[in-house]
Design an enzyme around this catalytic site. Structure first.
Site, short mmCIF file in Angstrom:
data_model
loop_
_atom_site.label_atom_id
_atom_site.label_comp_id
_atom_site.label_asym_id
_atom_site.label_seq_id
_atom_site.Cartn_x
_atom_site.Cartn_y
_atom_site.Cartn_z
N LYS A 52 3.40 -21.79 -54.32
CA LYS A 52 2.96 -20.44 -54.70
C LYS A 52 3.30 -19.42 -53.59
O LYS A 52 3.54 -19.79 -52.44
CB LYS A 52 1.46 -20.44 -54.98
CG LYS A 52 0.60 -20.81 -53.78
CD LYS A 52 -0.80 -21.24 -54.23
CE LYS A 52 -1.69 -21.52 -53.02
NZ LYS A 52 -2.92 -22.22 -53.42
N ARG A 95 -14.78 -21.28 -58.43
CA ARG A 95 -13.68 -20.36 -58.76
C ARG A 95 -13.27 -20.66 -60.21
O ARG A 95 -14.05 -20.40 -61.12
CB ARG A 95 -12.54 -20.55 -57.75
CG ARG A 95 -11.54 -19.44 -57.73
CD ARG A 95 -10.51 -19.56 -56.59
NE ARG A 95 -9.65 -20.73 -56.71
CZ ARG A 95 -8.71 -21.06 -55.82
NH1 ARG A 95 -8.52 -20.32 -54.75
NH2 ARG A 95 -7.96 -22.12 -55.99
N HIS A 104 -10.46 -28.76 -57.27
CA HIS A 104 -10.00 -28.20 -55.99
C HIS A 104 -11.19 -28.13 -55.05
O HIS A 104 -12.31 -27.82 -55.47
CB HIS A 104 -9.41 -26.81 -56.24
CG HIS A 104 -8.70 -26.21 -55.06
ND1 HIS A 104 -7.77 -26.90 -54.32
CD2 HIS A 104 -8.77 -24.97 -54.50
CE1 HIS A 104 -7.30 -26.12 -53.36
NE2 HIS A 104 -7.89 -24.95 -53.45
N ARG A 146 -1.82 -32.68 -53.65
CA ARG A 146 -1.35 -31.32 -53.96
C ARG A 146 -1.30 -30.45 -52.70
O ARG A 146 -1.98 -29.43 -52.61
CB ARG A 146 -2.35 -30.74 -54.96
CG ARG A 146 -1.77 -29.98 -56.11
CD ARG A 146 -2.84 -29.66 -57.13
NE ARG A 146 -4.05 -29.10 -56.59
CZ ARG A 146 -5.27 -29.58 -56.80
NH1 ARG A 146 -5.49 -30.62 -57.58
NH2 ARG A 146 -6.31 -29.01 -56.22
N TYR A 176 3.43 6.11 -31.21
CA TYR A 176 2.47 6.99 -31.89
C TYR A 176 1.09 6.99 -31.23
O TYR A 176 0.58 5.96 -30.83
CB TYR A 176 2.27 6.53 -33.34
CG TYR A 176 3.45 6.83 -34.25
CD1 TYR A 176 3.92 8.12 -34.43
CD2 TYR A 176 4.07 5.80 -34.93
CE1 TYR A 176 5.00 8.38 -35.27
CE2 TYR A 176 5.14 6.04 -35.78
CZ TYR A 176 5.61 7.35 -35.94
OH TYR A 176 6.67 7.59 -36.76
N CYS A 208 4.68 0.44 -35.07
CA CYS A 208 5.19 1.42 -36.06
C CYS A 208 5.61 0.69 -37.34
O CYS A 208 5.44 -0.51 -37.46
CB CYS A 208 6.37 2.18 -35.49
SG CYS A 208 6.08 2.89 -33.87
N ASP A 257 8.70 0.11 -38.48
CA ASP A 257 9.87 -0.76 -38.31
C ASP A 257 10.11 -1.18 -36.87
O ASP A 257 11.03 -1.94 -36.61
CB ASP A 257 11.13 -0.04 -38.80
CG ASP A 257 10.89 0.66 -40.11
OD1 ASP A 257 10.70 -0.04 -41.13
OD2 ASP A 257 10.84 1.91 -40.14
C1 LIG Z 1 -3.22 -23.39 -52.79
C2 LIG Z 1 -3.72 -24.57 -53.50
C3 LIG Z 1 -3.44 -25.86 -53.03
C4 LIG Z 1 -2.79 -26.13 -51.68
O1 LIG Z 1 -3.77 -25.95 -50.66
P1 LIG Z 1 -3.42 -26.12 -49.11
O2 LIG Z 1 -4.72 -25.90 -48.44
O3 LIG Z 1 -2.44 -25.04 -48.79
O4 LIG Z 1 -2.85 -27.47 -48.91
C5 LIG Z 1 -3.80 -26.93 -53.84
N1 LIG Z 1 -4.44 -26.72 -55.02
C6 LIG Z 1 -4.75 -25.50 -55.48
C7 LIG Z 1 -5.47 -25.35 -56.77
C8 LIG Z 1 -4.42 -24.37 -54.73
O5 LIG Z 1 -4.74 -23.16 -55.19
#
Ligand SMILES: *Cc1c(COP(=O)(O)O)cnc(C)c1O
Length: 401
Positions: free
Chosen positions: A69, A167, A196, A252, A296, A341, A343
């Site tokens: 992602k 979530r 998760h 994952r 600046y 700044c 850039d």
């Molecule tokens: C981002 C995400 C992961 C990966 O998590 P890390 O902490 O970057 O390893 C796995 N599962 C879900 C649902 C996520 O949103």
């Protein structure tokens, strides 16, 4: 004929984020360091990412779903997707449907799971491009079914369970009914089940063991009723390092795929390698008299004769507009001084009499004996390394080395 586009313009329209890489395409194989044509760029070591995929496989003995992602955590999703596929990742995951579609349009054939919400209008495209969707709301699945009714085909889904993340996901007590309903829908193929973790990077807590307990009882019940889908998965990177009991069929990982630590308490083993270097150049060097205001708002004023340089990085690259930044030049740490700044930023060069315009500057990575980690930048910016890399601006070309 005047309307005819040059190949470069065509590429630009197709992939505006990578214009700079396209323009210099011919250099990208050989170039790095002094020979680079770039002013400000990222170097991505794809061998490090491949190594990290293999480390995850070796450590877990399970399938790996590489989390890609947010442009592969800023590392550039196209190259990273090819690399993880070559290293043997079985799956990849993105947050949004548009990210999945873009991977398919770039020719990535790995199975893809969209971890977040997908609009009902995309259901037909999901079937067409073999993109699997996370589902966590029966009324949305109903809308998917209505959209795909005329088309035929089966929508592949992974059911998301909220075991304590707070979530997305159905609660474990509602999951069994949701699953049995899904299995009865001819338009749906239940491919996976996942959850998760909220605090897997804090191994001293009981939160994650409690999440695992909830998930485990659900999986057992589904197994008993012969409703367990093919792919059950739970562990993010920190989960892999701290909770081997929760590997199930697949892990994952995101952050540590890129060789970065999930947190201060959960660090990667030494076999994992960071993949990203952030580089720019010294673009000007001047000797200033005492009392000269720098950049600046003159928040920095020279206190003596001072040698001050400008580097080509700014807040439009998502270099943070705050005090206390550090850069590596000539293998040494130097202070960024004055206001950052859009850039440019200014650096104090008194300790570097040999520095020259055009010299390479490192903001993340190694230079000679010196090293600046994404963790250290994150600590200066009072955030997590995740945010540092995910925010690296699109205008920085990603160069695969
Ligand atoms: C981002 C995400 C992961 C990966 O998590 P890390 O902490 O970057 O390893 C796995 N599962 C879900 C649902 C996520 O949103």
């Amino acid at each position: 004929d005047q309307m005819k586009m040059s190949p470069c313009e065509e590429l630009y329209l197709k992939q505006p984020c990578n214009l700079a890489s396209m323009l210099f395409q011919e250099y990208t194989d050989s170039m790095s360091g002094e020979s680079s044509p770039y002013t400000s760029w990222l170097e991505i070591n794809l061998n490090a990412i491949k190594n990290n995929v293999r480390q995850f496989k070796r450590l877990t003995n399970k399938a790996v779903m590489a989390v890609l992602k947010a442009n592969a955590y800023g590392h550039g999703v196209t190259g990273v997707a090819q690399a993880v596929a070559e290293a043997g990742a079985e799956w990849c995951a993105v947050a949004r449907f548009e990210e999945a579609l873009s991977l398919r349009k770039k020719g990535i054939t790995l199975p893809i799971l969209v971890l977040g919400y997908t609009q009902p209008d995309c259901a037909v495209e999901a079937i067409k491009h073999n993109i699997s969707l996370a589902v966590f709301d029966p009324s949305i699945v109903q809308l998917y079914l209505e959209k795909i009714q005329q088309q035929g085909g089966k929508l592949k889904v992974h059911v998301k369970i909220d075991t304590g993340m707070g979530r997305l996901g159905v609660f474990p007590q509602d999951a069994f009914e949701f699953m049995t309903w899904l299995y009865r829908q001819p338009g749906i193929e239940v491919e996976g089940l996942f959850t998760h973790f909220a605090r897997a990077d804090e191994p001293a807590l009981t939160t994650t063991p409690r999440q695992i307990e909830h998930f485990k009882s659900l999986v057992s019940r589904l197994e008993a009723e012969h409703l367990r889908p093919r792919w059950v998965h739970a562990c993010n990177s920190a989960g892999v390092f701290n909770y081997p009991e929760a590997y199930y069929d697949m892990v994952r990982p995101g952050i540590s795929l890129y060789g970065l630590n999930p947190s201060a308490e959960t660090q990667i083993p030494s076999e994992f390698l960071p993949a990203l270097s952030w580089k720019t150049r010294l673009v000007s060097i001047k000797n200033y008299p005492p009392g000269y205001g720098i950049s600046y708002s003159h928040i920095y004023t020279t206190s003596a004769n001072e040698r001050i340089g400008a580097i080509a990085i700014g807040y439009a690259d998502n270099y943070r507009r705050q005090n206390g930044n550090i850069a590596l030049i000539g293998g040494k740490r130097v202070n960024v001084v004055g206001r950052v700044c859009m850039d440019q930023s200014m650096v104090q060069l008194d300790a570097l009499p040999d520095a020259r315009v055009g010299d390479e500057v490192v903001l993340i990575g190694r230079q000679g004996e010196a090293y600046l980690s994404a963790d250290e930048i994150a600590s200066i910016w009072q955030t997590a390394n995740y945010e540092v890399v995910a925010n690296l601006a699109d205008r920085l070309p990603r160069i695969y080395v």
